[in-house]
Design an enzyme around this catalytic site. Sequence first.
Site, PDB file in Angstrom:
ATOM      1  N   HIS A   1      24.866  70.043  25.983  1.00  0.00           N
ATOM      2  CA  HIS A   1      24.241  68.828  26.537  1.00  0.00           C
ATOM      3  C   HIS A   1      23.194  69.240  27.578  1.00  0.00           C
ATOM      4  O   HIS A   1      23.539  69.629  28.686  1.00  0.00           O
ATOM      5  CB  HIS A   1      25.300  67.937  27.204  1.00  0.00           C
ATOM      6  CG  HIS A   1      24.756  66.636  27.718  1.00  0.00           C
ATOM      7  ND1 HIS A   1      25.373  65.435  27.453  1.00  0.00           N
ATOM      8  CD2 HIS A   1      23.676  66.335  28.480  1.00  0.00           C
ATOM      9  CE1 HIS A   1      24.690  64.461  28.024  1.00  0.00           C
ATOM     10  NE2 HIS A   1      23.655  64.986  28.657  1.00  0.00           N
TER      11      HIS A   1
ATOM     12  N   HIS B   1      27.329  58.442  26.162  1.00  0.00           N
ATOM     13  CA  HIS B   1      27.247  58.292  27.617  1.00  0.00           C
ATOM     14  C   HIS B   1      28.213  57.153  27.932  1.00  0.00           C
ATOM     15  O   HIS B   1      27.911  55.986  27.675  1.00  0.00           O
ATOM     16  CB  HIS B   1      25.819  57.952  28.061  1.00  0.00           C
ATOM     17  CG  HIS B   1      25.690  57.832  29.550  1.00  0.00           C
ATOM     18  ND1 HIS B   1      24.998  58.728  30.330  1.00  0.00           N
ATOM     19  CD2 HIS B   1      26.222  56.933  30.420  1.00  0.00           C
ATOM     20  CE1 HIS B   1      25.094  58.391  31.603  1.00  0.00           C
ATOM     21  NE2 HIS B   1      25.838  57.295  31.686  1.00  0.00           N
TER      22      HIS B   1
ATOM     23  N   HIS C   1      18.965  68.361  29.161  1.00  0.00           N
ATOM     24  CA  HIS C   1      17.698  67.622  29.156  1.00  0.00           C
ATOM     25  C   HIS C   1      16.583  68.632  29.351  1.00  0.00           C
ATOM     26  O   HIS C   1      16.471  69.233  30.427  1.00  0.00           O
ATOM     27  CB  HIS C   1      17.672  66.589  30.282  1.00  0.00           C
ATOM     28  CG  HIS C   1      18.749  65.563  30.135  1.00  0.00           C
ATOM     29  ND1 HIS C   1      18.544  64.353  29.494  1.00  0.00           N
ATOM     30  CD2 HIS C   1      20.050  65.578  30.502  1.00  0.00           C
ATOM     31  CE1 HIS C   1      19.681  63.667  29.491  1.00  0.00           C
ATOM     32  NE2 HIS C   1      20.613  64.388  30.090  1.00  0.00           N
TER      33      HIS C   1
ATOM     34  N   ASP D   1      24.441  69.173  31.227  1.00  0.00           N
ATOM     35  CA  ASP D   1      23.700  67.975  31.634  1.00  0.00           C
ATOM     36  C   ASP D   1      22.629  68.335  32.665  1.00  0.00           C
ATOM     37  O   ASP D   1      22.321  67.533  33.550  1.00  0.00           O
ATOM     38  CB  ASP D   1      24.631  66.885  32.187  1.00  0.00           C
ATOM     39  CG  ASP D   1      23.956  65.511  32.159  1.00  0.00           C
ATOM     40  OD1 ASP D   1      22.928  65.361  31.483  1.00  0.00           O
ATOM     41  OD2 ASP D   1      24.454  64.601  32.841  1.00  0.00           O
TER      42      ASP D   1
ATOM     43  N   LYS E   1      22.917  60.118  19.812  1.00  0.00           N
ATOM     44  CA  LYS E   1      23.342  59.824  21.181  1.00  0.00           C
ATOM     45  C   LYS E   1      23.378  58.324  21.433  1.00  0.00           C
ATOM     46  O   LYS E   1      22.404  57.617  21.178  1.00  0.00           O
ATOM     47  CB  LYS E   1      22.369  60.499  22.157  1.00  0.00           C
ATOM     48  CG  LYS E   1      22.621  60.220  23.633  1.00  0.00           C
ATOM     49  CD  LYS E   1      23.820  60.974  24.177  1.00  0.00           C
ATOM     50  CE  LYS E   1      24.192  60.530  25.575  1.00  0.00           C
ATOM     51  NZ  LYS E   1      23.767  61.426  26.623  1.00  0.00           N
TER      52      LYS E   1
HETATM   53  O1  DOR Z   1      22.122  62.301  35.924  1.00  0.00           O
HETATM   54  C1  DOR Z   1      21.668  62.077  34.821  1.00  0.00           C
HETATM   55  N1  DOR Z   1      20.400  62.419  34.497  1.00  0.00           N
HETATM   56  N2  DOR Z   1      22.434  61.478  33.923  1.00  0.00           N
HETATM   57  C2  DOR Z   1      21.951  61.063  32.732  1.00  0.00           C
HETATM   58  O2  DOR Z   1      22.693  60.502  31.968  1.00  0.00           O
HETATM   59  C3  DOR Z   1      20.524  61.252  32.396  1.00  0.00           C
HETATM   60  C4  DOR Z   1      19.942  62.351  33.164  1.00  0.00           C
HETATM   61  C5  DOR Z   1      18.430  62.382  33.103  1.00  0.00           C
HETATM   62  O3  DOR Z   1      17.880  62.287  32.001  1.00  0.00           O
HETATM   63  O4  DOR Z   1      17.805  62.522  34.153  1.00  0.00           O
HETATM   64 ZN    ZN Z   2      22.613  63.891  30.098  1.00  0.00          ZN
END
Ligand code: DOR
Ligand code: ZN
Length: 346
Positions: free
Chosen positions: A14, A137, A16, A248, A100
């Site tokens: 997971h 989520h 980004h 994450d 997702k």
């Molecule tokens: O803290 C977070 N940041 N939680 C999420 O679900 C998305 C993520 C983001 O894309 O910045």
């Molecule tokens: Zn995330």
Amino acid sequence: MTDTITIRRPDDWHVHLRDGAMLEAVALFTARQFARAIVMPNLSPPVTSAASAAAYRDRIMAALPAGSGFTPLMTCYLTDDADADDMARGHAEGIFTAAKLYPANATTNSAHGVTDVAHIMPVLERMQEIGMPLLVHGEVTDGDIDIFDREAVFIDRVMTKLIRSLPELKVVFEHITTAQAVQFVDSTGPNIAATITPHHLHINRNAMFAGGIRPHAYCLPVAKRELHRLALRKAATSGSSKYFLGTDSAPHEVHAKESACGCAGIFNAPYALESYAAVFDEEGALDRLEGFASEHGPKFYGLPCNEGRVSLERRPAIIPENIDAAGSPLVPFHGGATLNWQIVGS
Ligand code: DOR
Ligand code: ZN
């Protein structure tokens, strides 16, 4: 005392990676540590089609040096009018690994998320049929639910019903933050698993208010009470194959974090493995790090484990307060603190 450990090369289930300049700045941090990563689709606009996922995958590879050996695993952002045929085709063609589910407005770039799971039942049935994992989520978004209760209420209102109506669907409960989520995952069958972030293993909700407001400790779902952190530590280090590594890591520019309305997200990619190693060490469970980091995830996703190896040694390292990301500084998780594990050779 163990001073060096060697494990199979891990994966991040997971992450980004963003797009554009931020992608260029952060991709290497993930690719340096992990062989594969499940890449979140919450771009603006979101990655909702196989064509846009294939193009995004190309941009990720272009942001990395040739021969990085990294494989991005792409995900489909589900909306109320998700196209089941395009998604299934993308899965069959190896473009989409998973899909997702963001409840609408739960977090960053989730405005196009699902307003009611009932709207996407045909898509979820299709996923169950083709064995495509659903990544969730797990937070309700109702303003009248206390932010610290949103995950637990999601379990009661959504998750329980979801798995009852689709008993064979593979579901990853992403970035769990509560003892209730651990209890839920433990009580379900092998098709239900969860990822756990390094930050939810290290901090509780006090970290957001330590001597003042601390935007770099703010993420969603927010860190909870200490009892929840301890439940997560127990689950991650239990050896149960239902739990695996998902950082994450969610970078935001400093001005977007340090703002009157700061963005949610903790950038932990640069020292993620070291951060997990510290937790497993503190819990006396270094022998279980490999399962969590490198074996349980591939097993759940039906993928082979990586063949490479990575070693960590017990050696204090001061984590920098800022990391230069193509000219703009990012604040990493643990910035300014000391971690007692380092990847050998770094
Ligand atoms: O803290 C977070 N940041 N939680 C999420 O679900 C998305 C993520 C983001 O894309 O910045
Ligand atoms: Zn995330």
